[in-house]
Design an enzyme around this catalytic site. Sequence first.
Site, PDB file in Angstrom:
ATOM      1  N   SER A   1       0.829  -1.206   0.000  1.00  0.00           N
ATOM      2  CA  SER A   1       0.000   0.000   0.000  1.00  0.00           C
ATOM      3  C   SER A   1       0.868   1.263   0.000  1.00  0.00           C
ATOM      4  O   SER A   1       1.740   1.411  -0.851  1.00  0.00           O
ATOM      5  CB  SER A   1      -0.963  -0.036   1.189  1.00  0.00           C
TER       6      SER A   1
ATOM      7  N   ASP B   1      -5.720  -2.977  -3.197  1.00  0.00           N
ATOM      8  CA  ASP B   1      -4.680  -2.656  -2.227  1.00  0.00           C
ATOM      9  C   ASP B   1      -3.962  -3.895  -1.696  1.00  0.00           C
ATOM     10  O   ASP B   1      -4.584  -4.864  -1.270  1.00  0.00           O
ATOM     11  CB  ASP B   1      -5.329  -1.895  -1.068  1.00  0.00           C
TER      12      ASP B   1
END
Length: 786
Positions: free
Chosen positions: A105, A340
């Site tokens: 991320s 993500d």
Amino acid sequence: MRRSRLRHVAQGIGSSAHLGDDRAALMREKELRLALVCYGGISLAVYMHGITKEIWRVVRASRASHEGDAPASTVDAVYHDLLDEMAARGEVRVRVLADIIAGASAGGINGIFLGQALSTGQSLDPLTDLWLEAADIESLIAPEAAPTSRFSKVWAMPIAWMAAGRSGEKIAALDDDTREEVRRKVGHLVRSRWFEPPFAADDFTLRLLEAFDRMAAAPAGKRLLPPGQPLDLFVTVTDFTGQPQRLRLHSPGEVVETEHRMVVDFTDSGDGSLAEVPELVFAARATSSFPGAFPPFTVGELDRVLATREQDWEGRDAFLRRVLPRHHAAGAADKAVLIDGSVLVNAPFRPAIDALGRRPARRQVDRRFVYIDPFPGMHFRLPGGGGHPGFFQTIIGAVSELPRQQPIRDNLEAIAARSGRIDRMQAIVAAIREEVEHEIEQLFGGTFFLDRPTAARLASWRVRAQAAAATKAGFSYAAYGHLKLANVIDAMATLFAEAAGDDGQQRRVRLRALIERTIAACSLAGDAISFTGGSSTGARDFLRAFDLGYRIRRLRHLARRLTELEADHSEAELTPIRDALYESLAAFLERQHGTAHVALAEDIQAARDDGAALLDGLEARLDLVRLDGETDARLATAFAGLPRAARRALLLTYLGFPYFDVATLPLLQGEGLDEFDPIKVDRIAPDDATAIRSGGAEATLKGIQFLTFGAFFSRSYRENDYLWGRLHGAERMIDITVSTLPANIRLKPGRVAAFKRRAFLAILDEEEPRLTAIAPLIASLRQEIG
């Protein structure tokens, strides 16, 4: 306001005296190698940018110190002087380098940019303004998702402030301008489009491409890794639809499950090229596609943005075949939906641990796993310290926060177990060394040290020592031989799978079965592989052709013994043998990766029941017998120039390796012979950096507000977090660097605090002209630093 312990350090401490050129040339060297693991953190990406920027500064200053160059800035000069003073105290020059990076991320984005800077020598400085400008809610929200008027969803504002909880309370204490900015931008987000991601996907991808443009346009320096030192970068991504994986069971015989975890990996093997920019942007955009905030990422999105910029992506097909093999095989790679990376893997230790087996080691290595956690600890607090979580809190925690905050105990236990095995290996080698050396001396008699070693003699002595080790090992040699054979077959299967672009477990299982059938067929034809009473002719021929791991283990074992001799011999005496050793090792390491054998891809795909032609092709590409001869020639020349004592010790080690391998391979399966020492783990987090201000993230960071989206709502928030990132990064990197000194050596009292103070003040001086929204904080920090 608290005066830190730094206050009493004298003002204006200057640089330590640089070491004399002659002394520096003779000084032993040590490498502090960092494997960085960067957690996710949403808007705390700005804080992590400050930390990774400071790591980059330390590595850059270390390269300059090592190569005799001037530091590039006043901040670099602090680290440069620290390394010089450590060398003067410890008689060992430490080089700091980061050669493994894994991120998820927001940590994935920062890891990618850091990897690009380390690989190419480009600067991270141009990224700072981009972070401060672009990581803003009004810049991130898509135009079509923005509220149509100032009256849109006005009724939603009270709900937003109730959800904000403690974040809303903190906003009331801000100065008027910042408070109004945060309120306005929170309202802008809350009143934007609902039930669709509000953030603009294409714009974010464009920003990432522009960031690499800025790096490429700025003045660049040298590559920040030593020649031949690889850089591995791993970025976690979540494949939303997943890829089917076939698993073998006892009953039923096979099941199919869907694998959603995905790691996009890049390697710079030493040529200063990590990857094409579109590939890095692919990984950065995919890993940071936070659910609900950004639309899921697809390759089509990147294609659109590249087309608007008229930017080429030459390696597109090869890259997609590598990272999305099943999607690509189905002709649907551009339709893969990626989100993500921290959804499933927020702390990507495993790929970083796996990368340790590919590390060369030119010097003594102090390996550290350094993980960056911007907001450690429990994020959910129940009212009054008890009770039950509410409806929304339970849902958000279950689908978002709790999976991301799962403890890393399993990873740390795996690292500790590996370090324990290395300790045992070293103890075994030390315990049997005297006996092995005696065996080798007895084997070759008095002429062994009188004759100058030549390539032919080394080759003959190696074969003789191998046979003697098999005889001495007795019945246990058969177990060792079969273990070694199994390892070689596993390595070949992995190499074939990587070369074909599909290294999944099932593919490796099928390739291993193919190799075993081919070996069995050769055995029936008269080339049986046996290890009873020593290696059969068939076993010797097979291992001579394919046992790449044995050659690498032998040279790394020799490298460790060479490091131990550094205390008794000058650098000038040992340089020729070190160069010969690592030039030879590099040739073997190059053949260890499947990417070096992609020419076999079609043969691998076509192979069915008979793999004889495939094995013949691999044998020709490995060409290990020729490399053995070149290695013997190189080492023989270098041995001849050594002092008698060093030559004796290294020859005994080189020829005695079969004895050591029989003893250690069953314990470690080869693990632990790559780098020399057990691994230590360090953390960089607000809680660990207390030289200026204690209290952790709550006392320093603004981005932790609004479920760690806070820095998106204010320029001053971003400036605050970025500056604290640099300060915390400087403090922890000084701590980590100093910790490489031997236990019996310390810097003079107060010197570590002095270096930290110099670094803090240099950072403030450097950033003050840029960070115009937080002038009161900078003034306060100067008082706290003292």
